[in-house]
Scaffold this motif. Structure first.
Motif, PDB file in Angstrom:
ATOM      1  N   TYR A  44      31.848 -40.779 -15.931  1.00  0.00           N
ATOM      2  CA  TYR A  44      30.779 -41.324 -15.318  1.00  0.00           C
ATOM      3  C   TYR A  44      30.756 -42.755 -14.741  1.00  0.00           C
ATOM      4  N   GLU A  45      29.818 -42.467 -13.495  1.00  0.00           N
ATOM      5  CA  GLU A  45      29.970 -43.755 -12.800  1.00  0.00           C
ATOM      6  C   GLU A  45      27.500 -43.828 -13.486  1.00  0.00           C
ATOM      7  N   VAL A  46      27.485 -45.545 -13.620  1.00  0.00           N
ATOM      8  CA  VAL A  46      26.413 -46.235 -14.500  1.00  0.00           C
ATOM      9  C   VAL A  46      26.249 -46.800 -13.025  1.00  0.00           C
ATOM     10  N   ALA A  47      24.735 -47.039 -13.722  1.00  0.00           N
ATOM     11  CA  ALA A  47      24.158 -48.818 -12.546  1.00  0.00           C
ATOM     12  C   ALA A  47      23.251 -48.488 -13.835  1.00  0.00           C
ATOM     13  N   PHE A  48      22.889 -50.486 -14.234  1.00  0.00           N
ATOM     14  CA  PHE A  48      21.685 -51.061 -14.288  1.00  0.00           C
ATOM     15  C   PHE A  48      21.836 -52.372 -13.672  1.00  0.00           C
ATOM     16  N   ARG A  49      20.551 -53.138 -14.234  1.00  0.00           N
ATOM     17  CA  ARG A  49      20.205 -54.346 -13.731  1.00  0.00           C
ATOM     18  C   ARG A  49      20.282 -55.489 -14.829  1.00  0.00           C
ATOM     19  N   ALA A  50      21.350 -56.070 -14.443  1.00  0.00           N
ATOM     20  CA  ALA A  50      21.255 -57.459 -15.557  1.00  0.00           C
ATOM     21  C   ALA A  50      20.113 -58.701 -15.644  1.00  0.00           C
ATOM     22  N   ASP A  51      19.244 -58.071 -16.877  1.00  0.00           N
ATOM     23  CA  ASP A  51      17.967 -58.821 -16.759  1.00  0.00           C
ATOM     24  C   ASP A  51      17.830 -59.038 -18.283  1.00  0.00           C
ATOM     25  N   ASN A  52      18.949 -58.638 -18.856  1.00  0.00           N
ATOM     26  CA  ASN A  52      18.394 -59.318 -20.161  1.00  0.00           C
ATOM     27  C   ASN A  52      19.751 -59.979 -20.497  1.00  0.00           C
ATOM     28  N   PRO A  53      19.255 -61.696 -20.300  1.00  0.00           N
ATOM     29  CA  PRO A  53      20.665 -62.498 -20.821  1.00  0.00           C
ATOM     30  C   PRO A  53      21.220 -62.831 -21.936  1.00  0.00           C
ATOM     31  N   GLY A  54      22.289 -62.697 -22.271  1.00  0.00           N
ATOM     32  CA  GLY A  54      22.954 -62.959 -23.313  1.00  0.00           C
ATOM     33  C   GLY A  54      23.864 -62.794 -23.427  1.00  0.00           C
ATOM     34  N   ILE A  55      24.920 -62.445 -24.522  1.00  0.00           N
ATOM     35  CA  ILE A  55      26.143 -61.859 -25.026  1.00  0.00           C
ATOM     36  C   ILE A  55      25.768 -60.161 -25.683  1.00  0.00           C
ATOM     37  N   TRP A  56      26.396 -59.575 -24.890  1.00  0.00           N
ATOM     38  CA  TRP A  56      25.940 -57.955 -25.498  1.00  0.00           C
ATOM     39  C   TRP A  56      27.160 -57.019 -25.654  1.00  0.00           C
ATOM     40  N   VAL A  57      27.746 -56.579 -26.440  1.00  0.00           N
ATOM     41  CA  VAL A  57      29.045 -55.879 -26.672  1.00  0.00           C
ATOM     42  C   VAL A  57      28.628 -54.296 -25.981  1.00  0.00           C
ATOM     43  N   ASP A  58      29.502 -53.827 -25.554  1.00  0.00           N
ATOM     44  CA  ASP A  58      29.716 -52.521 -25.389  1.00  0.00           C
ATOM     45  C   ASP A  58      31.085 -51.903 -25.845  1.00  0.00           C
ATOM     46  N   HIS A  59      30.766 -51.375 -26.678  1.00  0.00           N
ATOM     47  CA  HIS A  59      31.568 -49.663 -27.677  1.00  0.00           C
ATOM     48  C   HIS A  59      31.695 -48.984 -27.432  1.00  0.00           C
ATOM     49  N   CYS A  60      32.614 -47.778 -27.906  1.00  0.00           N
ATOM     50  CA  CYS A  60      32.412 -46.304 -28.326  1.00  0.00           C
ATOM     51  C   CYS A  60      31.880 -46.645 -29.788  1.00  0.00           C
ATOM     52  N   HIS A  61      30.637 -46.097 -29.777  1.00  0.00           N
ATOM     53  CA  HIS A  61      29.891 -45.808 -30.809  1.00  0.00           C
ATOM     54  C   HIS A  61      30.153 -44.612 -32.478  1.00  0.00           C
ATOM     55  N   ASN A  62      31.632 -44.227 -31.774  1.00  0.00           N
ATOM     56  CA  ASN A  62      32.630 -44.076 -32.955  1.00  0.00           C
ATOM     57  C   ASN A  62      33.302 -44.833 -33.462  1.00  0.00           C
ATOM     58  N   LEU A  63      32.238 -45.829 -35.156  1.00  0.00           N
ATOM     59  CA  LEU A  63      32.550 -46.433 -35.223  1.00  0.00           C
ATOM     60  C   LEU A  63      33.778 -47.077 -35.593  1.00  0.00           C
ATOM     61  N   PRO A  64      34.892 -46.493 -36.538  1.00  0.00           N
ATOM     62  CA  PRO A  64      35.972 -46.535 -36.657  1.00  0.00           C
ATOM     63  C   PRO A  64      36.974 -46.625 -35.504  1.00  0.00           C
ATOM     64  N   HIS A  65      36.436 -46.179 -34.596  1.00  0.00           N
ATOM     65  CA  HIS A  65      37.479 -46.519 -33.100  1.00  0.00           C
ATOM     66  C   HIS A  65      36.749 -47.931 -32.402  1.00  0.00           C
ATOM     67  N   ALA A  66      35.871 -47.996 -32.690  1.00  0.00           N
ATOM     68  CA  ALA A  66      35.277 -50.034 -32.631  1.00  0.00           C
ATOM     69  C   ALA A  66      36.017 -51.024 -33.244  1.00  0.00           C
ATOM     70  N   ALA A  67      35.883 -50.844 -34.493  1.00  0.00           N
ATOM     71  CA  ALA A  67      37.087 -51.079 -35.177  1.00  0.00           C
ATOM     72  C   ALA A  67      38.125 -50.997 -34.821  1.00  0.00           C
ATOM     73  N   GLU A  68      38.799 -50.192 -33.545  1.00  0.00           N
ATOM     74  CA  GLU A  68      40.822 -50.320 -33.600  1.00  0.00           C
ATOM     75  C   GLU A  68      40.622 -50.676 -32.455  1.00  0.00           C
ATOM     76  N   GLY A  69      39.625 -51.269 -32.017  1.00  0.00           N
ATOM     77  CA  GLY A  69      39.647 -52.146 -31.022  1.00  0.00           C
ATOM     78  C   GLY A  69      38.781 -51.863 -29.219  1.00  0.00           C
ATOM     79  N   LEU A  70      37.962 -50.863 -29.888  1.00  0.00           N
ATOM     80  CA  LEU A  70      37.507 -50.138 -28.264  1.00  0.00           C
ATOM     81  C   LEU A  70      35.795 -50.697 -28.464  1.00  0.00           C
ATOM     82  N   MET A  71      36.291 -52.123 -28.130  1.00  0.00           N
ATOM     83  CA  MET A  71      34.671 -53.345 -27.792  1.00  0.00           C
ATOM     84  C   MET A  71      35.497 -54.057 -27.059  1.00  0.00           C
TER      85      MET A  71
END
Lengths: 150, 472
Positions: free
Chosen positions: B422-449
């Protein structure tokens, strides 16, 4: 060391048998569950909860296949360097190679490769048996002859 | 005594086999605690690197990026407890539904009564100020037993969202620390509004906590909006038996020009939401949740099996302005998910990789406020991944190279199957530090974060067992 080699090789034989039994248990349990009205989708599959008898089979198959059997094969290879088993290093090396291929086939997510996964399992079983039997005979090599004299 | 050459060779061979493994294992060990500012491979997406490292400690702390509006309109107290394996909020799981009107200032006070590992609340899909994002070790410390944390945000968006813990989330979410939050336009949605939060407890799929068929108090001829929330770890197909329907919203954004469809499934991926609208026929209708649970609308009617077709939002609805020009993007990122054998924090396994790197060598996507960002998300890992970016909604530009032709398809949780892109686009309009991860949460725990890092933003919080923060 020869005894250790033999035990590890037979352990691989045993674990391959467990793999076959575990995956058959899983398939049978899944079939029964679905015929009884169970519905499986990705979310259910990923929920990591035991919802039918036999599910433990795939967990055993995955854990043992990904971690335990490769670890035992590596241990066998290291033991082979020290144990003077005829072609012991070669058989252990072949096992490590076959098991690496087997793990890759297992996580390939290409269903047709599962056919090969089943065949390679039998190859691992046979090679592990050959390795175990190679360590059952009389020792070979100069050190072994010295042992025999002593 | 003479050392036998054979023995020396054996020791050498052993070292050749084991030493690289031992080295890889040791090199993979994570420190007891670390800052996400020091984590990952800096990726500026083709732009010049600005100030993001802040060795001098200069920058806006995430804790200072707060909601500026005052006078909360809605105040909610949520008490988190652990009873056996189950987590509850105010004694129930799912927790109470929070329902607010657009424009209202929401204030939620989380009190941890008895969750031993600590807890947080993340507002999944609500683009809150960073301090309210609820990610342990990134935007706050996990709330310990006896502690509390207050989340404040203005309900700017309209739509279906949910909240859940983002501390040990692979365990706490699975076992119930979650609930729905719905933001309605003033005056309502012009239909009977029904939430259908789906969660699997101990292998049983439930709708709003109820297994099997859940009846909704609606009658024939009534227009109903069903807000489906998938709180589990994988995609769930949803379809309607006995009626046509329209897919009126995805991930809390209205679909433009949704046409009626029937005999088609809507795939709701992990963490995602889909709002279905239909007029209850005299014979009743059923909204089937993967076939193992259902919301029953009106009279009892026959269940159907999953339709062969799946609705493709890429070409559903009518195009509309998205408010920015993706062609003018000044940051272009790749998020390529793979898988290979290796070690993560000392544990051997066949682990996920992002752009070829295994956790923690995953990208830190650096942006500046005002940027237009394009991201190519590709999955070569063998398994499906529901990808979730915090704090932003991205619009889908293309799928496997096919450009979007339907309604603007805004997502916060995107299903990326194996072998797809997929190709997606967004505006960086919400300053901060934001995680970008897999929502199969065990996958996130396995490093997909991975994480999205705004230039000029810092965090005082630390991830790791020593800090008591385990966001995955």
């Amino acid at each position: 060391m020869r005894t250790t080699y033999r035990v590890l090789a037979y352990l691989i034989v045993f674990l391959v048998v467990v793999q076959a039994a575990a995956i058959a248990y899983f398939i049978a349990g899944l079939g029964e569950w679905i015929m009884g009205g169970g519905v499986l989708d990705a979310a259910t599959m990923e929920s990591e909860s035991t919802f039918f008898p036999g599910l433990i089979g795939i967990i055993i198959h995955g854990m043992s296949g990904t971690y335990l059997i490769p670890a035992v094969a590596l241990a066998l290879l290291v033991v082979a360097f020290f144990a003077q088993v005829p072609r012991g290093v070669m058989w252990a090396g072949v096992l490590v190679g076959l098991i690496a291929v087997q793990v890759a086939l297992g996580i390939a997510h290409v269903p047709v490769l599962a056919l090969l996964h089943g065949i390679v399992a039998l190859a691992i079983l046979v090679v592990a048996l050959i390795a175990a039997r190679a360590a059952s005979g009389a020792p070979v090599g100069p050190a072994a002859r010295a042992d025999a004299v002593a | 005594m003479r050392v036998r050459p054979r023995f020396v060779i054996a020791v050498g061979a052993t070292l050749v086999v084991l030493a690289p493994l031992a080295w890889l294992q040791q090199a993979s060990l994570l420190p007891g605690s670390y800052s996400v500012m020091d984590m990952g491979v800096v990726d500026t997406g083709g732009a010049a690197l600005g100030h993001h490292r802040h060795e001098d400690g200069v920058g806006r702390g995430v804790d200072t990026i707060v909601e500026t509006a005052t006078d909360p309109v809605v105040h909610v107290e949520l008490a988190a407890r652990k009873d056996g394996d189950r987590y509850t909020l105010n004694g129930t799981s799912p927790g109470p539904e929070i329902r607010v009107e657009q424009g209202q200032l929401v204030e939620v006070r989380l009190v941890n009564e008895s969750v031993p590992d600590g807890a947080t609340l993340h507002w999944h899909g609500v683009d809150v100020p960073n301090s309210a994002d609820g990610v342990a070790g990134v935007t706050q410390d996990a709330v310990p037993v006896g502690g509390s944390f207050t989340y404040r945000f203005l309900a700017r968006q309209v739509g279906t969202f949910w909240y859940h813990s983002h501390q040990l989330s692979h365990e706490q979410v699975r076992n119930g620390l979650l609930g729905a939050i719905v933001i309605t336009p003033p005056g309502g949605v012009g239909a009977t509004d029904v939430t259908a939060l789906v969660h699997i407890y101990d292998g049983t799929r439930t709708v709003n906590g109820r297994a099997g068929d859940s009846p909704a108090a609606v009658g024939p001829g009534e227009r109903v909006r069903v807000r489906v929330v998938n709180t589990d770890e994988g995609p769930m197909p949803v379809w309607v038996s006995g009626s046509e329907f329209r897919l009126v919203a995805i991930d809390g954004t209205e679909v433009q020009g949704p046409t009626p469809v029937r005999d088609v499934a809507v795939l709701v991926t992990a963490g995602a939401r889909a709002d279905l609208e239909l007029v209850v026929p005299p014979g009743g209708a059923r909204v089937e949740m993967g076939g193992s649970a259902a919301l029953v609308l009106g009279a009892a009617s026959a269940r159907t099996s999953r339709p062969a077709r799946t609705l493709d939002p890429l070409s559903y609805g009518t195009p509309a302005d998205i408010g920015f020009d993706p062609a003018a993007a000044n940051r272009r990122f790749d998020y390529v998910i793979g898988r290979r054998p290796g070690f993560v924090d000392g544990w051997p396994g066949v682990w996920w990789t992002i752009n070829g790197g295994m956790f923690p060598d995953v990208p830190m996507f650096v942006v500046a406020e005002g940027d237009v960002v394009r991201m190519r998300i590709e999955n070569t890992s063998g398994e499906v991944h529901p990808m979730h970016l915090h704090g932003h909604h991205a619009v889908v530009l293309s799928h496997n190279g096919v450009a979007a032709t339907g309604s603007p398809w805004w997502v916060d949780s995107l299903d990326v199957p194996d072998g797809e892109m997929y190709e997606v686009a967004f505006r960086a309009d919400n300053p901060g530090i934001w995680v970008d991860h897999c929502h199969n949460l065990p996958h996130a725990a396995e490093g997909l974060m991975a994480h999205l890092m705004y230039e000029g933003v810092t965090t005082p919080y630390r991830v790791g067992h020593e800090a008591g923060n385990t966001p995955e």
